[in-house]
Design a protein around this motif. Structure first.
Motif, PDB file in Angstrom:
ATOM      1  N   MET A  12       0.829  -1.204   0.000  1.00  0.00           N
ATOM      2  CA  MET A  12       0.000   0.000   0.000  1.00  0.00           C
ATOM      3  C   MET A  12       0.865   1.256   0.000  1.00  0.00           C
ATOM      4  O   MET A  12       1.995   1.262   0.473  1.00  0.00           O
ATOM      5  CB  MET A  12      -0.953  -0.001   1.187  1.00  0.00           C
ATOM      6  N   ILE A  13       0.276   2.331  -0.541  1.00  0.00           N
ATOM      7  CA  ILE A  13       0.906   3.641  -0.547  1.00  0.00           C
ATOM      8  C   ILE A  13       0.242   4.486   0.529  1.00  0.00           C
ATOM      9  O   ILE A  13      -0.988   4.525   0.634  1.00  0.00           O
ATOM     10  CB  ILE A  13       0.729   4.308  -1.927  1.00  0.00           C
ATOM     11  N   THR A  14       1.045   5.152   1.348  1.00  0.00           N
ATOM     12  CA  THR A  14       0.515   5.964   2.440  1.00  0.00           C
ATOM     13  C   THR A  14       0.585   7.454   2.097  1.00  0.00           C
ATOM     14  O   THR A  14       1.254   7.856   1.135  1.00  0.00           O
ATOM     15  CB  THR A  14       1.313   5.713   3.725  1.00  0.00           C
ATOM     16  N   VAL A  15      -0.089   8.259   2.924  1.00  0.00           N
ATOM     17  CA  VAL A  15      -0.022   9.712   2.753  1.00  0.00           C
ATOM     18  C   VAL A  15       1.423  10.181   2.857  1.00  0.00           C
ATOM     19  O   VAL A  15       1.869  11.050   2.091  1.00  0.00           O
ATOM     20  CB  VAL A  15      -0.895  10.422   3.816  1.00  0.00           C
ATOM     21  N   SER A  16       2.168   9.582   3.786  1.00  0.00           N
ATOM     22  CA  SER A  16       3.584   9.941   3.957  1.00  0.00           C
ATOM     23  C   SER A  16       4.363   9.736   2.663  1.00  0.00           C
ATOM     24  O   SER A  16       5.139  10.605   2.242  1.00  0.00           O
ATOM     25  CB  SER A  16       4.199   9.104   5.074  1.00  0.00           C
ATOM     26  N   GLU A  17       4.154   8.581   1.995  1.00  0.00           N
ATOM     27  CA  GLU A  17       4.862   8.303   0.750  1.00  0.00           C
ATOM     28  C   GLU A  17       4.419   9.240  -0.362  1.00  0.00           C
ATOM     29  O   GLU A  17       5.225   9.649  -1.204  1.00  0.00           O
ATOM     30  CB  GLU A  17       4.639   6.847   0.343  1.00  0.00           C
ATOM     31  N   VAL A  18       3.123   9.574  -0.378  1.00  0.00           N
ATOM     32  CA  VAL A  18       2.600  10.505  -1.380  1.00  0.00           C
ATOM     33  C   VAL A  18       3.307  11.850  -1.255  1.00  0.00           C
ATOM     34  O   VAL A  18       3.729  12.454  -2.248  1.00  0.00           O
ATOM     35  CB  VAL A  18       1.075  10.677  -1.224  1.00  0.00           C
ATOM     36  N   ILE A  19       3.445  12.324  -0.024  1.00  0.00           N
ATOM     37  CA  ILE A  19       4.087  13.629   0.189  1.00  0.00           C
ATOM     38  C   ILE A  19       5.570  13.570  -0.161  1.00  0.00           C
ATOM     39  O   ILE A  19       6.091  14.440  -0.871  1.00  0.00           O
ATOM     40  CB  ILE A  19       3.880  14.083   1.652  1.00  0.00           C
ATOM     41  N   LYS A  20       6.263  12.533   0.304  1.00  0.00           N
ATOM     42  CA  LYS A  20       7.715  12.416   0.079  1.00  0.00           C
ATOM     43  C   LYS A  20       8.068  12.230  -1.388  1.00  0.00           C
ATOM     44  O   LYS A  20       9.138  12.639  -1.833  1.00  0.00           O
ATOM     45  CB  LYS A  20       8.281  11.249   0.889  1.00  0.00           C
ATOM     46  N   ASN A  21       7.182  11.607  -2.154  1.00  0.00           N
ATOM     47  CA  ASN A  21       7.502  11.252  -3.536  1.00  0.00           C
ATOM     48  C   ASN A  21       6.739  12.072  -4.570  1.00  0.00           C
ATOM     49  O   ASN A  21       6.615  11.664  -5.727  1.00  0.00           O
ATOM     50  CB  ASN A  21       7.226   9.760  -3.759  1.00  0.00           C
ATOM     51  N   SER A  22       6.238  13.224  -4.160  1.00  0.00           N
ATOM     52  CA  SER A  22       5.537  14.109  -5.098  1.00  0.00           C
ATOM     53  C   SER A  22       6.065  15.523  -4.923  1.00  0.00           C
ATOM     54  O   SER A  22       6.926  15.788  -4.073  1.00  0.00           O
ATOM     55  CB  SER A  22       4.025  14.067  -4.845  1.00  0.00           C
ATOM     56  N   CYS A  23       5.520  16.454  -5.700  1.00  0.00           N
ATOM     57  CA  CYS A  23       5.965  17.847  -5.586  1.00  0.00           C
ATOM     58  C   CYS A  23       5.515  18.492  -4.275  1.00  0.00           C
ATOM     59  O   CYS A  23       5.881  19.644  -3.991  1.00  0.00           O
ATOM     60  CB  CYS A  23       5.481  18.661  -6.780  1.00  0.00           C
TER      61      CYS A  23
END
Length: 403
Positions: A12-23
Motif C-alpha cells: 500500500m501507498i501511504t499519505v507519507s509516501e505521497v508527500i515524500k515522492n511528489s511535488c
C-alpha cells in the motif's frame, strides 16, 4: 524501508509516501500528523462539490482512500465551511487533503484541532506547484504501488542516471538491501519472450517462497529478470547454484538462458555498478552467442558496452566504417560481413573463414580490401585495434536491445 521479503504482504501507498515522492515534498503537514500512515488509493480534486447542497451525499463523489487537492474557493475564506468540509471528508474515510493557500495562509485552530483528533493530515501549499502536477505525481506513484513495479522503476533510475553514492544507497535501502554486505547481480534473458504479468507473478512467487532467506533477490526489468545474490562469509553456497535454483523455480532451464554476471560490489553504495555490469555482460553475451558472460572477462567489450551511447564513440565508429557504407554494392556488404565476423571471432582467420564459408584466400583478399578502404596507412595490428572498437560500437548500437 520495508525488507524485500516483507513487501510480499505490504503493497500500500501511504499519505507519507505521497508527500515524500511528489511535488508536495517541500511542504509540511500542518495538522493531522498522526494520519500520515493512512492508505492512499486514488487522487482527486475537490471544490465545487461542497458548494452545492446535498451534492456529496447524492453522488458518492469521494471514497475511502482518496487523497484530495483543493483551492477551497467555495469557502471564500469562511472557517465554518472549511470545518464542515473536513468533517464530511473524515466521515467518508478520505485519507488526506492538500490545500492551496489562497484563502487560508494557515489552517484555523478549530479545523486544526479536529484534524489532529481524527488523524486527518492536511498539507498547505503555495503557487509554486499546480494541481495537475500533484495529481500526476500521485497517480504515477500509485501505478508503482506494487513493489515489483516500484523496484523495476528504481532499477531503471540506477541504470540511466548518474547518481551520487548517497542516492544509490537510498534506492538500495528502499529495495530491501542492507549495509555491510556485497552483492553480485545476474542479468537474465530467457529463451522465449514472456508476458509482463507472468514475469511479475514469478518474481512475487520467488519472494514468497524464500521469505526467510535473505541471500537472494529476484526482480524484473522490462523483458529481463534481475537476480541478486548477497555474497558474504555466511553465504558459502555458490551464487551460480542459487541462480540455477531460482531459474528452475521460475520454470526456466539455466542452459536455455543468456546470462550476464556483474562483478561483486557493495550491495548499498555500488548497486548501480553491479546492475550496469550485469546488463552490459548480458548484452555482449547475446552478441557473441554465449550462454553466460562475466563482466571481468569481457576485455575491451566492457569499455565498448559502457560507452556505446557516447556521441564521440558513435561519431568515431560511423566515420571509421563510412567507406563500407558509402558504396552500396554486394561486394561492399561482403567486406562488412567479413570484418564483423573477424571481430566476433577475435581476429582468428581460420574460424572466421569457416564461419563465412569462404576459402582462406578469399578471406585474406577481403580483409586486405577492408584495410585498403578503411585504414590504408595502418599496420595489421593497428588496423585490427581500430576496427575492433568501431565494429563493437556499431554492433552494440544496432542490436535489438531495450535497456
Amino acid at each position: 524501508a520495508l525488507d524485500y521479503k516483507e513487501r510480499v504482504d505490504s503493497e500500500m501507498i501511504t499519505v507519507s509516501e505521497v508527500i515524500k515522492n511528489s511535488c508536495l515534498r517541500k511542504y509540511p503537514v500542518t495538522c493531522g500528523l498522526n494520519g500520515i500512515d493512512n492508505e492512499v488509493i486514488r487522487s482527486g480534486i475537490v471544490d465545487y462539490e461542497f458548494s452545492i447542497e446535498g451534492y456529496i451525499e447524492k453522488n458518492n463523489s469521494f471514497r475511502k482512500g482518496d487523497f484530495l487537492i483543493s483551492s477551497l474557493l467555495f469557502t471564500h475564506g469562511d472557517e465554518e465551511k472549511l470545518l464542515d468540509m473536513v468533517q464530511k471528508l473524515v466521515n467518508l474515510d478520505v485519507s488526506g487533503l492538500a490545500v492551496k493557500n489562497i484563502f487560508f495562509s494557515s489552517i484555523p485552530d478549530r479545523v486544526r484541532n479536529f484534524c489532529d483528533e481524527n488523524q486527518f493530515p492536511v498539507v498547505l501549499f503555495d503557487n509554486d506547484i499546480y494541481f495537475e502536477d500533484i495529481v500526476s505525481d500521485i497517480d504515477g506513484l500509485l501505478k508503482m504501488s506494487d513493489w515489483v513495479n516500484k523496484a523495476e522503476h528504481q532499477i531503471g533510475i540506477m541504470l540511466g542516471d548518474h547518481l551520487t553514492r548517497y542516492e544509490v544507497e537510498a534506492l538500495a535501502r528502499d529495495m530491501g538491501f542492507f549495509k555491510g554486505s556485497n552483492a553480485r547481480v545476474y542479468w537474465i534473458r530467457t529463451q522465449q519472450a514472456l508476458s509482463q504479468n507472468r514475469m511479475k507473478k514469478t518474481v512475487k512467487e520467488y519472494a514468497n517462497y524464500f521469505k526467510e532467506d535473505r541471500r537472494s533477490f529476484l526482480f524484473k526489468y522490462r523483458q529481463f529478470y534481475v537476480f541478486m545474490v548477497i555474497q558474504d562469509d555466511e553465504n558459502k553456497k555458490d551464487s551460480q547454484v542459487l541462480l540455477e535454483e531460482a531459474l528452475r523455480l521460475a520454470g526456466h532451464d539455466f542452459m536455455q538462458c543468456v546470462i550476464g554476471a556483474g562483478g561483486v560490489h557493495d550491495s548499498m553504495s555500488e548497486l548501480d555498478f553491479s546492475l550496469r555490469e550485469a546488463a552490459w555482460s548480458c548484452q555482449v553475451a547475446t552478441l557473441l552467442n554465449k550462454s553466460i558472460m562475466n563482466y571481468h572477462d569481457m576485455g575491451i567489450w566492457s569499455v565498448a558496452a559502457a560507452h556505446c551511447k557516447s556521441p564521440y564513440m558513435i561519431e568515431y565508429a560511423e566515420r571509421y566504417l563510412s567507406p563500407l557504407f558509402s558504396e552500396k554494392s554486394d561486394s561492399t556488404k561482403d567486406l562488412l560481413e567479413t570484418l564483423i565476423t573477424t571481430i566476433l571471432c577475435e581476429g582468428n582467420s581460420k574460424i572466421s573463414s569457416k564461419k563465412l564459408n569462404i576459402h582462406d584466400n578469399t578471406y585474406r583478399y577481403r580483409m586486405n580490401k577492408n584495410r585498403e578502404k578503411i585504414d590504408p596507412n595502418a599496420s595489421d595490428y593497428i588496423f585490427y585495434e581500430n576496427a575492433s572498437i568501431a565494429v563493437k560500437i556499431y554492433l552494440l548500437r544496432h542490436m535489438d536491445w531495450n535497456i
